[in-house]
Structures are given as C-alpha cells and as structure tokens.
Motif scaffolding. Structure first.
Motif, PDB file in Angstrom:
ATOM      1  N   THR A 110      21.783  45.527  13.560  1.00 35.64           N
ATOM      2  CA  THR A 110      22.338  45.570  12.339  1.00 35.64           C
ATOM      3  C   THR A 110      21.565  44.556  11.387  1.00 35.64           C
ATOM      4  N   TYR A 111      21.108  43.402  11.889  1.00 38.93           N
ATOM      5  CA  TYR A 111      20.404  42.636  11.030  1.00 38.93           C
ATOM      6  C   TYR A 111      18.984  42.285  11.375  1.00 38.93           C
ATOM      7  N   CYS A 112      18.493  42.908  12.368  1.00 37.66           N
ATOM      8  CA  CYS A 112      17.044  42.646  12.961  1.00 37.66           C
ATOM      9  C   CYS A 112      16.319  43.804  13.739  1.00 37.66           C
ATOM     10  N   PRO A 149      18.531  34.824   3.067  1.00 35.98           N
ATOM     11  CA  PRO A 149      17.212  34.752   3.145  1.00 35.98           C
ATOM     12  C   PRO A 149      16.720  36.006   2.101  1.00 35.98           C
ATOM     13  N   GLU A 150      15.346  35.805   1.653  1.00 38.18           N
ATOM     14  CA  GLU A 150      14.791  36.836   0.890  1.00 38.18           C
ATOM     15  C   GLU A 150      14.463  38.008   1.857  1.00 38.18           C
ATOM     16  N   ASP A 151      14.778  39.253   1.335  1.00 40.56           N
ATOM     17  CA  ASP A 151      14.434  40.344   2.066  1.00 40.56           C
ATOM     18  C   ASP A 151      13.066  41.022   1.528  1.00 40.56           C
ATOM     19  N   VAL A 152      12.109  40.633   1.744  1.00 38.45           N
ATOM     20  CA  VAL A 152      11.040  41.000   1.246  1.00 38.45           C
ATOM     21  C   VAL A 152      10.319  42.509   1.361  1.00 38.45           C
ATOM     22  N   ASP A 153      10.632  43.103   2.480  1.00 36.13           N
ATOM     23  CA  ASP A 153      10.245  44.269   2.871  1.00 36.13           C
ATOM     24  C   ASP A 153      11.325  45.242   2.608  1.00 36.13           C
ATOM     25  N   ASP A 154      12.587  44.896   2.099  1.00 40.99           N
ATOM     26  CA  ASP A 154      13.588  45.814   1.609  1.00 40.99           C
ATOM     27  C   ASP A 154      14.110  46.628   2.694  1.00 40.99           C
ATOM     28  N   ASN A 155      14.211  46.100   4.130  1.00 36.62           N
ATOM     29  CA  ASN A 155      14.867  46.748   4.979  1.00 36.62           C
ATOM     30  C   ASN A 155      16.034  46.302   5.467  1.00 36.62           C
ATOM     31  N   GLY A 156      16.601  45.150   4.940  1.00 32.19           N
ATOM     32  CA  GLY A 156      17.909  44.661   5.606  1.00 32.19           C
ATOM     33  C   GLY A 156      17.933  44.076   6.658  1.00 32.19           C
ATOM     34  N   LYS A 157      16.521  43.663   7.248  1.00 25.95           N
ATOM     35  CA  LYS A 157      16.636  43.172   8.582  1.00 25.95           C
ATOM     36  C   LYS A 157      15.596  42.189   8.676  1.00 25.95           C
ATOM     37  N   ASP A 198       9.815  39.467   6.128  1.00 26.11           N
ATOM     38  CA  ASP A 198      10.547  38.257   6.506  1.00 26.11           C
ATOM     39  C   ASP A 198      10.681  38.454   8.004  1.00 26.11           C
ATOM     40  N   MET A 199       9.851  37.469   8.662  1.00 29.82           N
ATOM     41  CA  MET A 199       9.777  37.838  10.278  1.00 29.82           C
ATOM     42  C   MET A 199       9.640  36.427  10.713  1.00 29.82           C
ATOM     43  N   LEU A 200       9.864  36.493  12.192  1.00 28.35           N
ATOM     44  CA  LEU A 200       9.751  35.056  12.985  1.00 28.35           C
ATOM     45  C   LEU A 200       8.752  35.414  14.266  1.00 28.35           C
ATOM     46  N   PHE A 201       8.202  34.624  14.716  1.00 29.33           N
ATOM     47  CA  PHE A 201       7.543  34.825  15.922  1.00 29.33           C
ATOM     48  C   PHE A 201       7.885  33.884  17.162  1.00 29.33           C
ATOM     49  N   MET A 202       8.375  34.611  18.229  1.00 33.76           N
ATOM     50  CA  MET A 202       9.018  33.912  19.007  1.00 33.76           C
ATOM     51  C   MET A 202       8.347  33.813  20.369  1.00 33.76           C
ATOM     52  N   ASP A 203       8.101  32.796  21.002  1.00 37.08           N
ATOM     53  CA  ASP A 203       7.079  32.906  22.312  1.00 37.08           C
ATOM     54  C   ASP A 203       7.903  33.436  23.730  1.00 37.08           C
ATOM     55  N   VAL A 204       7.337  34.122  24.530  1.00 34.91           N
ATOM     56  CA  VAL A 204       8.073  34.546  25.682  1.00 34.91           C
ATOM     57  C   VAL A 204       7.071  33.939  26.914  1.00 34.91           C
ATOM     58  N   ASP A 205       6.344  32.971  26.668  1.00 33.90           N
ATOM     59  CA  ASP A 205       5.470  32.383  27.896  1.00 33.90           C
ATOM     60  C   ASP A 205       4.898  31.178  27.544  1.00 33.90           C
ATOM     61  N   PRO A 206       5.605  29.934  27.765  1.00 36.63           N
ATOM     62  CA  PRO A 206       6.515  29.748  29.144  1.00 36.63           C
ATOM     63  C   PRO A 206       8.032  29.959  28.473  1.00 36.63           C
TER      64      PRO A 206
END
Length: 521
Positions: A110-112, A149-157, A198-206
């Motif tokens: 819904t939000y991501c 947060p600011e929705d810079v890409d206007d997608n609501g997520k 509006d994005m976040l980078f999340m690691d998967v290793d380790p």
C-alpha cells in the motif's frame, strides 16, 4: 510441479532430473540431483524488457522454490517468473563510482514498492514479508512519530531496493546495513545520477532481509528520508548531523518499543576508553573518530542515550521527537526549545540540558532528571589519580574523576570560556557548582553549543590513571565487540560520501586489537 519419481540409478545412488522452464527466457540446462540433495541454483535466465523474479515449483507461479532447503522427491520442473524491470543508479561505497543495478519489482504494498537486485536472489516471499511489515508497522509508526515524507515521484509509495551494498565487507568488521541518499530526491538536472524517487537502499548480504536488524535499519533510514523532506526540501537547510542521527536512533526505538541494549553495552564497556575521555555525539566525527574510525560507535551509543533521556523525561514521551524535527531551527536550539517545553523550562539553556544528561550517566538515579527512571542502567567511567591534569575538550565533551584526598577541587586559571565544573556527592546527591568544588567526584565539560567551536582547556581533578571499574557505581559490563556490526554512512547532496564516511569505509576493520586511548592534552 512435482512429477513422478522417475529416478535414474547408478552405483553411487539415485538421481532425479530437474527441468527448468524459463517461460520465454534464455534456456537453462537440466540438472541431475542426487536423492536427498538440494538443487543448485542456476544462473538467472534473461528476457527482454522484464526482470527475473525467481523459480517456482508450479506453473501457476504460486510456490517459490527454496534452493537453500528444498529437497526434490522426484523428477520435477521449476518455472521462471518474470516481473517489472527497473534500472537504478547506485553508488559503490568502496570507490564512489556509480553503477547501474538491474532489479525486478517483487512486491507492491500500500505504501511501498519492493525491488530486488536480480543478482541478489531475493525470494518473492521475502519481499512480500518486507512490504507487509513496512505497510503494517514501520510506515505508520515512523510517520506518526516524525511527520510526512515528500513524495517526489508522485506514486504514493516509498521505493525500497534490496541489494548487496558494495561496501567492502569481507566477513568481519563493519558493514553498511542500509542508507538513504538525498541526491535521489532531487531532479536529474541537479544530479545526473538521481533516481528521482523517495527511496531507501537496504542490504541483503550479510544483513538478512526480514530480520530484526533489517527492520530497525529500515525504520532508521526512513527517518532520514523524512528528515530531509522536512528540512532541506522545505528551506534548503539540513539538520545538524547529531540531531538527525539521534532522531533515527529514536526511530529504531519507536519501531521496536525497546531500547537498543547493544548501544548501552558499548557505552558501559567503553572499549577504546574514549567515552571516558569525553567522546560523545555532539561533535559528530570529531577528534577521536579521526584518530580511530571505529569510535564513531561512541557517537551512536551516546546519541541513543541522549534521545532516550529526552523521551523518558518529556511529558509527551516520543512526541518530543516530532517537535524537534518540526522546529525551524536546525541546531541545538530545536532540542532546547522542545526540552524547555516538555521537560523543564531551565532546559532552554544548552549547558543546563547537557549537564543534566551527563549527570544522568554518572548517577543514574531511579527518579528525577539525574537518571533514566530505572529504564536504562549506565555508569560513566572515569579516573582516579593525580591532580588537575590538563585536557582538551571539544564542545559537549566531559570527563569524570574522583576528587583528590582533600575532597575539594580548585581548577587552575586558564580554563576555556565554556568550561563548566561540578563537584558531585552521593547519598544524598549534592551537585556543587561553586569553586572550590567539593564532593567525592569531579566533573568537567565543555558547554559550548557551537558544534564548530574550538577545543578548550579543562582541568580534571584526577586523571593520570584510568579507573579499572566505574568509579561511583557498578554496572554489569558485557563484551560489546561482535565479529560484524552495522555501520551508517552519510552522503552529501551531490551523492558522494562525506569525508569521514569515506575514511570509515576505507579504514573499516574488525576489533582485533583495541588500543585504549590516552588523555588528549
């Protein structure tokens, strides 16, 4: 879909044929898998204009095949799933070169939007779980506590990209668990590498996607995104780093509902001896961090304690965090204004506020401002011998020591203009702020509210020998030195690392040898 057993036998056991249906993608060769063994994950197939989304055990693409644990019971076919593809610009933290991450959209919340690097082999079930946790908890909790947060890409997520962050991690030492990069919220005209999202980078290793460390990192980084939205994108001014990091440590508490014991253990153990020398959050990445990058963990441990102290004593609890972020001030005044309104009017003065927090760590009383109301147990380390040693103190830094045998301390002339002295007695607690300072312990700190202020001379009543244990009260000290640990990096508006973050990445090392730092004179 599971087929008939249809095994083939040989002298070394029974084998099953595993067929890969790429559904229009490049051909993937069959495998012969010995009974009881797992299937070897093949190289991902490719297909024009879409991204590979994983292998499934059924043609309806309902059941993801787990290559780590799945054991075939007969000949079977695995089916490729194809998903929406997107290429993101990403920074290689090791050398600050930009590269492109090919990814696929594995889950829509819904939000991501959860994208995963195609080479990272993230399961769709994992991405769906991340989207669910974000939608049900993290999104609402962090927005309620800090703002929109600011929705810079206007997608609501919010876009969450799961990838192997290139940070040089080699099995031990610090690793970057996740990061927010402000440049991606700016127009591509401002930065050619902007993803304009509006994005976040999340690691998967380790880091394991879906683990508690993963989710508290996600909450931490989401606060950074909100912080940038409500500061720089509003008036072009960013918040002081110690406040921004303090609010992100608070975001971890808001998400988990409990304090980070690892941070408390680090403070109490003080592995480098630099917290006893005064190192704390106020001058982030200051003298001690440039001497030994790993002492940045002092900054995180102390800012966590400071923002927990604010919450515990504020009559509006975690509401004080939102007020700090909503302030037009971007420095200490945002904190003193909130503390004066929700804790005590005297805390409109930075020196008074900082002094009470220092005393909370020294005395840790179960009631009143000089402690954490029994919710956190800490004990400041200190020193026990020699008289009136000279020490340089950066703004915010303070040193505790026992009084000399006389029970009084009269500092020599020459103290800096912002240096504050206290005598401390216990049972009952008496804080002496008039020279000569009396008590069983002495505390000296630099009360300058300017994070860029010069180091100043202070005199410590007893300083040449570090105490072998906490000098006023005892506390259980646990070994806080893991083989691997999360570390954070800060980036500039052009997307590049700050000077200290660059040094931290390049000098990242395990705690193989701890050098107890001496007094800075």
């Amino acid at each position: 879909m599971l087929g008939c057993p249809n095994p083939s036998s040989s002298s070394d056991g029974t084998y099953y044929t595993i067929t890969f249906e790429s559904n229009g993608g490049t051909v993937v060769a069959d495998q012969k898998v010995r009974e009881g063994n797992t299937i070897i994950r093949p190289t991902n197939p490719t297909k024009a204009d879409v991204a590979f989304g994983g292998w499934y055990a059924d043609s309806e693409l309902d059941t993801v095949w787990d290559f780590s644990n799945g054991i075939p019971t007969g000949a079977m076919t695995l089916y490729a799933k194809w998903v929406e593809a997107r290429t993101f610009h990403c920074i290689d933290l090791r050398n600050e070169n930009w590269y492109e991450v090919e990814s696929g959209l594995l889950a829509t919340g819904t939000y991501c939007l959860i994208y995963a690097e195609t080479s990272a082999s993230v399961l769709e079930t994992t991405a769906v779980a991340v989207a669910s946790e974000y939608d049900k908890k993290i999104h609402h909790q962090i927005i309620d506590a800090f703002g929109e947060p600011e929705d810079v890409d206007d997608n609501g997520k919010t876009i969450i990209l799961l990838l192997d962050i290139l940070d040089g991690y080699d099995g031990s030492g610090g690793y970057v668990a996740g990061f927010f990069q402000a440049s991606h919220m700016l127009a591509v005209e401002s930065d050619e590498h902007s993803n304009e999202a509006d994005m976040l980078f999340m690691d998967v290793d380790p880091l394991e996607a879906g683990s508690e460390d993963f989710y508290k990192t996600l909450a931490h980084e989401f606060q950074h995104l909100i912080n940038f939205s409500q500061t720089y994108l509003v008036d072009g001014k960013e918040q002081d780093i110690w406040i921004n990091e303090g609010l992100s440590s608070a975001a971890e508490y808001v998400y988990r509902g409990k304090v980070d014991q690892d941070q408390i253990d680090w403070y109490n153990a003080d592995p480098y001896g630099t917290i006893a020398q005064g190192n704390n959050f106020f001058v982030w990445n200051g003298y001690w961090e440039n001497e030994e990058p790993n002492t940045v963990l002092d900054d995180y441990a102390t800012v966590n304690l400071f923002f927990q102290w604010l919450r515990i004593h504020a009559t509006n609890g975690t509401g004080i965090y939102k007020e700090i972020l909503a302030s037009d001030d971007r420095d200490f005044q945002a904190v003193t204004s909130a503390a004066a309104g929700w804790i005590d009017s005297s805390y409109g003065d930075w020196t008074a506020l900082l002094g009470s927090w220092h005393l909370a760590n020294i005395l840790c009383e179960s009631s009143g401002d000089y402690g954490y109301k029994g919710k956190i147990n800490v004990a400041m380390d200190g020193f026990t011998s020699a008289n009136n040693a000279k020490a340089w103190l950066s703004p915010g830094e303070g040193i505790l020591s026992l009084m000399p045998a006389s029970g009084r301390n009269t500092p020599p002339s020459g103290s800096g203009s912002h240096i504050v002295y206290m005598g401390i007695d216990i049972d009952p607690t008496v804080i002496d702020k008039i020279s000569p300072y009396s008590g069983i312990a002495s505390f000296v700190f630099n009360g300058n509210s300017n994070i860029s202020g010069a180091d100043e001379t202070g005199y410590v009543a007893n300083i040449s020998t570090k105490a072998t244990s906490n000098i006023l009260r005892s506390v259980e000290v646990k070994n806080p030195l893991p083989n691997s640990w999360r570390m954070d990096v800060q980036t500039q508006l052009d997307g590049n690392l700050t000077e200290f973050s660059r040094k931290l990445i390049n000098g990242r090392s395990a705690f193989s040898s701890i050098d107890k730092k001496g007094l800075r004179k």
